[in-house]
Design a protein around this motif. Structure first.
Motif, PDB file in Angstrom:
ATOM      1  N   ALA A  75      16.686 -40.753  42.045  1.00  0.00           N
ATOM      2  CA  ALA A  75      16.611 -41.380  43.224  1.00  0.00           C
ATOM      3  C   ALA A  75      17.745 -42.593  43.147  1.00  0.00           C
ATOM      4  CB  ALA A  75      15.375 -41.891  43.612  1.00  0.00           C
ATOM      5  N   HIS A  76      17.846 -43.064  42.165  1.00  0.00           N
ATOM      6  CA  HIS A  76      18.877 -44.131  42.096  1.00  0.00           C
ATOM      7  C   HIS A  76      20.429 -43.516  41.782  1.00  0.00           C
ATOM      8  CE1 HIS A  76      21.693 -46.690  39.202  1.00  0.00           C
ATOM      9  NE2 HIS A  76      21.285 -47.592  40.300  1.00  0.00           N
ATOM     10  N   LEU A  77      20.282 -42.427  40.943  1.00  0.00           N
ATOM     11  CA  LEU A  77      21.670 -41.977  40.872  1.00  0.00           C
ATOM     12  C   LEU A  77      22.290 -41.301  42.269  1.00  0.00           C
ATOM     13  CD1 LEU A  77      20.991 -39.818  37.472  1.00  0.00           C
ATOM     14  CD2 LEU A  77      22.433 -42.075  37.872  1.00  0.00           C
ATOM     15  N   ALA A  78      21.270 -40.977  43.110  1.00  0.00           N
ATOM     16  CA  ALA A  78      21.853 -40.329  44.518  1.00  0.00           C
ATOM     17  C   ALA A  78      22.136 -41.623  45.248  1.00  0.00           C
ATOM     18  CB  ALA A  78      20.412 -39.761  45.290  1.00  0.00           C
ATOM     19  N   VAL A  79      21.587 -42.612  45.214  1.00  0.00           N
ATOM     20  CA  VAL A  79      22.109 -43.924  45.960  1.00  0.00           C
ATOM     21  C   VAL A  79      23.458 -44.499  45.162  1.00  0.00           C
ATOM     22  CG1 VAL A  79      21.576 -46.445  46.454  1.00  0.00           C
ATOM     23  CG2 VAL A  79      19.883 -44.532  46.390  1.00  0.00           C
ATOM     24  N   LYS A  80      23.610 -44.415  43.892  1.00  0.00           N
ATOM     25  CA  LYS A  80      24.921 -44.775  43.275  1.00  0.00           C
ATOM     26  C   LYS A  80      25.940 -43.846  43.763  1.00  0.00           C
ATOM     27  CE  LYS A  80      25.955 -45.727  38.248  1.00  0.00           C
ATOM     28  NZ  LYS A  80      25.742 -45.615  37.104  1.00  0.00           N
ATOM     29  N   LYS A  81      25.733 -42.774  44.053  1.00  0.00           N
ATOM     30  CA  LYS A  81      26.818 -41.839  44.282  1.00  0.00           C
ATOM     31  C   LYS A  81      27.497 -42.261  45.685  1.00  0.00           C
ATOM     32  CE  LYS A  81      27.925 -37.017  45.254  1.00  0.00           C
ATOM     33  NZ  LYS A  81      27.475 -35.567  45.156  1.00  0.00           N
ATOM     34  N   ILE A  82      26.543 -42.668  46.738  1.00  0.00           N
ATOM     35  CA  ILE A  82      27.009 -43.287  47.605  1.00  0.00           C
ATOM     36  C   ILE A  82      27.669 -44.599  47.696  1.00  0.00           C
ATOM     37  CG2 ILE A  82      26.087 -44.335  50.123  1.00  0.00           C
ATOM     38  CD1 ILE A  82      25.665 -41.207  49.536  1.00  0.00           C
ATOM     39  N   VAL A  83      27.251 -45.425  46.796  1.00  0.00           N
ATOM     40  CA  VAL A  83      27.724 -46.733  46.494  1.00  0.00           C
ATOM     41  C   VAL A  83      29.369 -46.585  46.242  1.00  0.00           C
ATOM     42  CG1 VAL A  83      27.986 -48.652  44.939  1.00  0.00           C
ATOM     43  CG2 VAL A  83      25.843 -48.111  46.026  1.00  0.00           C
ATOM     44  N   HIS A  84      29.394 -45.618  45.056  1.00  0.00           N
ATOM     45  CA  HIS A  84      30.681 -45.343  44.801  1.00  0.00           C
ATOM     46  C   HIS A  84      31.735 -44.783  45.530  1.00  0.00           C
ATOM     47  CE1 HIS A  84      29.486 -44.708  39.992  1.00  0.00           C
ATOM     48  NE2 HIS A  84      29.392 -46.126  40.694  1.00  0.00           N
ATOM     49  N   SER A  85      31.426 -44.197  46.736  1.00  0.00           N
ATOM     50  CA  SER A  85      32.180 -43.696  47.832  1.00  0.00           C
ATOM     51  C   SER A  85      32.621 -45.077  48.746  1.00  0.00           C
ATOM     52  CB  SER A  85      31.533 -42.977  48.724  1.00  0.00           C
ATOM     53  OG  SER A  85      30.381 -43.306  49.462  1.00  0.00           O
ATOM     54  N   VAL A  86      32.145 -46.048  48.502  1.00  0.00           N
ATOM     55  CA  VAL A  86      32.494 -47.433  49.391  1.00  0.00           C
ATOM     56  C   VAL A  86      32.985 -48.627  48.787  1.00  0.00           C
ATOM     57  CG1 VAL A  86      31.024 -46.687  51.371  1.00  0.00           C
ATOM     58  CG2 VAL A  86      30.139 -48.244  49.643  1.00  0.00           C
ATOM     59  N   VAL A  87      33.073 -48.515  47.280  1.00  0.00           N
ATOM     60  CA  VAL A  87      33.166 -49.550  46.313  1.00  0.00           C
ATOM     61  C   VAL A  87      34.444 -49.380  45.680  1.00  0.00           C
ATOM     62  CG1 VAL A  87      32.341 -50.691  44.411  1.00  0.00           C
ATOM     63  CG2 VAL A  87      30.814 -50.370  46.294  1.00  0.00           C
TER      64      VAL A  87
END
Length: 97
Positions: A75-87
């Motif tokens: 679940a964290h890895l899924a959110v982390k993927k989103i973070v990497h797209s905007v950071v």
């Protein structure tokens, strides 16, 4: 207890919609409560004070082991993927009290 603080610099594109990005990340990270064992608190904040960082993540974990398990939780890895797209930049501090 372990405190985990992450500071992010958003991409120029993400900065154009910083409120929406912050709200989206807040929702996604809050959804991890009750899903990731040992995660006791989590929140996203928008930096209003200037400087190099736009968004901050604050987490509390019961133990270092809980924090380590969070890092690899699906679940964290899924959110982390989103973070990497905007950071485009990141700093992190972890400490135990």
């Amino acid at each position: 207890m372990v405190k985990h603080i992450v500071l992010w610099t958003l991409t120029e594109e993400a900065k154009k919609n910083i409120d929406a990005v912050a709200d989206d990340l807040q929702t996604r990270f809050k959804s991890l409560l009750g899903v990731v064992d040992g995660l006791q608190a989590i929140e996203i904040g928008r930096n209003y004070n200037g400087g190099n960082f736009d968004i901050v993540l604050y987490c509390e974990f019961a133990t270092k082991k809980a924090q380590e398990e969070y890092q690899n939780h699906p679940a964290h890895l899924a959110v982390k993927k989103i973070v990497h797209s905007v950071v485009c930049g990141r700093e992190c501090v972890d400490y135990e009290i």
